[in-house]
Scaffold this active site. Sequence first.
Site, PDB file in Angstrom:
ATOM      1  N   ARG A   1       2.498   2.563  -2.488  1.00  0.00           N
ATOM      2  CA  ARG A   1       2.502   3.294  -3.773  1.00  0.00           C
ATOM      3  C   ARG A   1       1.327   2.807  -4.620  1.00  0.00           C
ATOM      4  O   ARG A   1       0.650   1.845  -4.282  1.00  0.00           O
ATOM      5  CB  ARG A   1       3.790   3.005  -4.553  1.00  0.00           C
TER       6      ARG A   1
ATOM      7  N   VAL B   1       5.389  -9.884   1.915  1.00  0.00           N
ATOM      8  CA  VAL B   1       4.258 -10.820   1.811  1.00  0.00           C
ATOM      9  C   VAL B   1       4.696 -12.186   1.288  1.00  0.00           C
ATOM     10  O   VAL B   1       3.928 -13.147   1.332  1.00  0.00           O
ATOM     11  CB  VAL B   1       3.137 -10.260   0.901  1.00  0.00           C
TER      12      VAL B   1
ATOM     13  N   TYR C   1       4.596 -13.721 -14.529  1.00  0.00           N
ATOM     14  CA  TYR C   1       3.558 -12.799 -14.033  1.00  0.00           C
ATOM     15  C   TYR C   1       2.161 -13.302 -14.418  1.00  0.00           C
ATOM     16  O   TYR C   1       1.240 -13.308 -13.592  1.00  0.00           O
ATOM     17  CB  TYR C   1       3.839 -11.422 -14.629  1.00  0.00           C
TER      18      TYR C   1
ATOM     19  N   ILE D   1      -2.628   0.436 -15.958  1.00  0.00           N
ATOM     20  CA  ILE D   1      -2.832   1.496 -14.968  1.00  0.00           C
ATOM     21  C   ILE D   1      -1.541   2.292 -14.792  1.00  0.00           C
ATOM     22  O   ILE D   1      -0.453   1.712 -14.734  1.00  0.00           O
ATOM     23  CB  ILE D   1      -3.253   0.882 -13.598  1.00  0.00           C
TER      24      ILE D   1
ATOM     25  N   ALA E   1       0.814  -1.227   0.000  1.00  0.00           N
ATOM     26  CA  ALA E   1       0.000   0.000   0.000  1.00  0.00           C
ATOM     27  C   ALA E   1       0.845   1.273   0.000  1.00  0.00           C
ATOM     28  O   ALA E   1       0.307   2.359   0.155  1.00  0.00           O
ATOM     29  CB  ALA E   1      -0.930   0.003   1.201  1.00  0.00           C
TER      30      ALA E   1
ATOM     31  N   ALA F   1       1.239 -16.369 -15.162  1.00  0.00           N
ATOM     32  CA  ALA F   1       0.929 -17.605 -14.431  1.00  0.00           C
ATOM     33  C   ALA F   1       0.461 -17.267 -13.018  1.00  0.00           C
ATOM     34  O   ALA F   1      -0.521 -17.831 -12.511  1.00  0.00           O
ATOM     35  CB  ALA F   1       2.147 -18.520 -14.381  1.00  0.00           C
ATOM     36  N   ALA F   2       1.147 -16.327 -12.379  1.00  0.00           N
ATOM     37  CA  ALA F   2       0.755 -15.922 -11.025  1.00  0.00           C
ATOM     38  C   ALA F   2      -0.640 -15.306 -11.042  1.00  0.00           C
ATOM     39  O   ALA F   2      -1.486 -15.624 -10.199  1.00  0.00           O
ATOM     40  CB  ALA F   2       1.768 -14.932 -10.456  1.00  0.00           C
ATOM     41  N   LYS F   3      -0.893 -14.424 -11.999  1.00  0.00           N
ATOM     42  CA  LYS F   3      -2.176 -13.712 -12.023  1.00  0.00           C
ATOM     43  C   LYS F   3      -3.324 -14.657 -12.382  1.00  0.00           C
ATOM     44  O   LYS F   3      -4.438 -14.501 -11.891  1.00  0.00           O
ATOM     45  CB  LYS F   3      -2.107 -12.525 -12.990  1.00  0.00           C
TER      46      LYS F   3
ATOM     47  N   SER G   1      -4.831  -9.451 -12.864  1.00  0.00           N
ATOM     48  CA  SER G   1      -4.481  -8.569 -13.974  1.00  0.00           C
ATOM     49  C   SER G   1      -5.177  -9.040 -15.245  1.00  0.00           C
ATOM     50  O   SER G   1      -5.450 -10.244 -15.409  1.00  0.00           O
ATOM     51  CB  SER G   1      -2.968  -8.601 -14.220  1.00  0.00           C
TER      52      SER G   1
HETATM   53  P1  NAP Z   1       3.744  -0.580  -7.833  1.00  0.00           P
HETATM   54  O1  NAP Z   1       3.398   0.846  -8.064  1.00  0.00           O
HETATM   55  O2  NAP Z   1       5.023  -1.133  -8.336  1.00  0.00           O
HETATM   56  O3  NAP Z   1       3.646  -0.855  -6.235  1.00  0.00           O
HETATM   57  C1  NAP Z   1       3.890  -2.143  -5.734  1.00  0.00           C
HETATM   58  C2  NAP Z   1       3.602  -2.168  -4.255  1.00  0.00           C
HETATM   59  O4  NAP Z   1       3.812  -3.504  -3.791  1.00  0.00           O
HETATM   60  C3  NAP Z   1       4.533  -1.279  -3.448  1.00  0.00           C
HETATM   61  O5  NAP Z   1       3.814  -0.728  -2.359  1.00  0.00           O
HETATM   62  C4  NAP Z   1       5.592  -2.260  -2.958  1.00  0.00           C
HETATM   63  O6  NAP Z   1       6.214  -1.862  -1.735  1.00  0.00           O
HETATM   64  C5  NAP Z   1       4.739  -3.488  -2.717  1.00  0.00           C
HETATM   65  N1  NAP Z   1       5.502  -4.728  -2.687  1.00  0.00           N
HETATM   66  C6  NAP Z   1       6.252  -5.295  -3.654  1.00  0.00           C
HETATM   67  N2  NAP Z   1       6.792  -6.441  -3.222  1.00  0.00           N
HETATM   68  C7  NAP Z   1       6.361  -6.615  -1.936  1.00  0.00           C
HETATM   69  C8  NAP Z   1       6.564  -7.598  -0.939  1.00  0.00           C
HETATM   70  N3  NAP Z   1       7.335  -8.676  -1.165  1.00  0.00           N
HETATM   71  N4  NAP Z   1       5.970  -7.437   0.268  1.00  0.00           N
HETATM   72  C9  NAP Z   1       5.180  -6.365   0.517  1.00  0.00           C
HETATM   73  N5  NAP Z   1       4.956  -5.397  -0.377  1.00  0.00           N
HETATM   74  C10 NAP Z   1       5.537  -5.529  -1.594  1.00  0.00           C
HETATM   75  O7  NAP Z   1       2.618  -1.552  -8.415  1.00  0.00           O
HETATM   76  P2  NAP Z   1       1.106  -1.257  -8.889  1.00  0.00           P
HETATM   77  O8  NAP Z   1       1.145  -0.960 -10.326  1.00  0.00           O
HETATM   78  O9  NAP Z   1       0.432  -0.342  -7.937  1.00  0.00           O
HETATM   79  O10 NAP Z   1       0.507  -2.734  -8.741  1.00  0.00           O
HETATM   80  C11 NAP Z   1      -0.279  -3.152  -7.630  1.00  0.00           C
HETATM   81  C12 NAP Z   1      -0.912  -4.496  -7.963  1.00  0.00           C
HETATM   82  O11 NAP Z   1      -1.712  -4.353  -9.150  1.00  0.00           O
HETATM   83  C13 NAP Z   1       0.108  -5.582  -8.292  1.00  0.00           C
HETATM   84  O12 NAP Z   1      -0.356  -6.827  -7.816  1.00  0.00           O
HETATM   85  C14 NAP Z   1       0.136  -5.593  -9.812  1.00  0.00           C
HETATM   86  O13 NAP Z   1       0.559  -6.822 -10.309  1.00  0.00           O
HETATM   87  C15 NAP Z   1      -1.310  -5.303 -10.109  1.00  0.00           C
HETATM   88  N6  NAP Z   1      -1.554  -4.768 -11.462  1.00  0.00           N
HETATM   89  C16 NAP Z   1      -0.998  -3.592 -11.870  1.00  0.00           C
HETATM   90  C17 NAP Z   1      -1.284  -3.110 -13.150  1.00  0.00           C
HETATM   91  C18 NAP Z   1      -0.719  -1.825 -13.680  1.00  0.00           C
HETATM   92  O14 NAP Z   1      -0.933  -1.540 -14.890  1.00  0.00           O
HETATM   93  N7  NAP Z   1      -0.028  -1.035 -12.889  1.00  0.00           N
HETATM   94  C19 NAP Z   1      -2.124  -3.845 -13.998  1.00  0.00           C
HETATM   95  C20 NAP Z   1      -2.667  -5.040 -13.529  1.00  0.00           C
HETATM   96  C21 NAP Z   1      -2.389  -5.487 -12.258  1.00  0.00           C
HETATM   97  P3  NAP Z   1       7.779  -1.381  -1.710  1.00  0.00           P
HETATM   98  O15 NAP Z   1       7.838  -0.116  -2.499  1.00  0.00           O
HETATM   99  O16 NAP Z   1       8.067  -1.203  -0.266  1.00  0.00           O
HETATM  100  O17 NAP Z   1       8.541  -2.507  -2.365  1.00  0.00           O
END
Ligand code: NAP
Length: 247
Positions: free
Chosen positions: A14, A63, A154, A187, A12, A156-158, A141
């Site tokens: 970012r 996590v 990615y 996004i 949470a 496979a995980a999603k 995703s």
């Molecule tokens: P982001 O801006 O890169 O932020 C990722 C967040 O996850 C950060 O708060 C980060 O914290 C945290 N994080 C990463 N590894 C972690 C771990 N091992 N333990 C705890 N926290 C961890 O990503 P986002 O774009 O907001 O994506 C959020 C979710 O939406 C993800 O699951 C992503 O796969 C999914 N998603 C994103 C998009 C897109 O277009 N952006 C599209 C589809 C799905 P730190 O900074 O402290 O590492």
Amino acid sequence: MSDKRVVVVTGASRGIGRAVAVALSGPGAEVIVNYRSGREAAEETAAAVSSVGGAPHLMPFSVADAEAVKEAFKEILKVHGRVDVLVNNAGVARDNLLALMKGAEWDEVLDTNLKSIFLCSQAVVKAMMKQRYGRIVNITSIVGVMGNPGQVNYCAAKAGIIGLTRSLARELISRNITVNAVAPGFIETDMTRDMPDKVREGLLSQIPAGRYGLPEDVAAAVAYLVSEGAGYVTGQVLHVNGGMFMG
Ligand code: NAP
């Protein structure tokens, strides 16, 4: 024990996670802001949560680390006595073509995006069952459904998240616990910011809405799924993608 709504959002600090934490805040919400290492960013989330009336609690842990997750949720349940909402949002991408992908890239992405949901959900589910109330939302995703070259780990995980969501939804609905997934399209966050312009333009041309999504677009879908009105909605995948994919 807290008599307020207790919300846990992983990742949470970012992006989407921050927008979700803010959207689920409001007077009467204790909001656990999890992150891995970005303290400064997490403090900004906490300030945003406070500004809309929520009570933020920063909780750094990975996590993907089974012991750390166990300890963290033990502490959350000790302090607050309950967890009403769990949003499994934390995720990373480590893109590579399968022919070149290292085992470590596969493992990190599967552990952070998928195993984490097993770990965090298992850590709260008994408490939710006792409460006879809970809302779990997993962030998957669009590519978990469509596939994407360069992202076998990615995707496979999603895709795994969707199977987990549907199975857990069936396990828990009799206890008044819903489990759903939100599938964002493209996004605007740190995760997508560094994509080459050409790739971004190509993606934009595939989005009927004519714009990239914002973290707030995803947060609004999560807010619906955790609302009282969504109590009969479970095992669903809610796509938030500007029309890029309709499943
Ligand atoms: P982001 O801006 O890169 O932020 C990722 C967040 O996850 C950060 O708060 C980060 O914290 C945290 N994080 C990463 N590894 C972690 C771990 N091992 N333990 C705890 N926290 C961890 O990503 P986002 O774009 O907001 O994506 C959020 C979710 O939406 C993800 O699951 C992503 O796969 C999914 N998603 C994103 C998009 C897109 O277009 N952006 C599209 C589809 C799905 P730190 O900074 O402290 O590492």
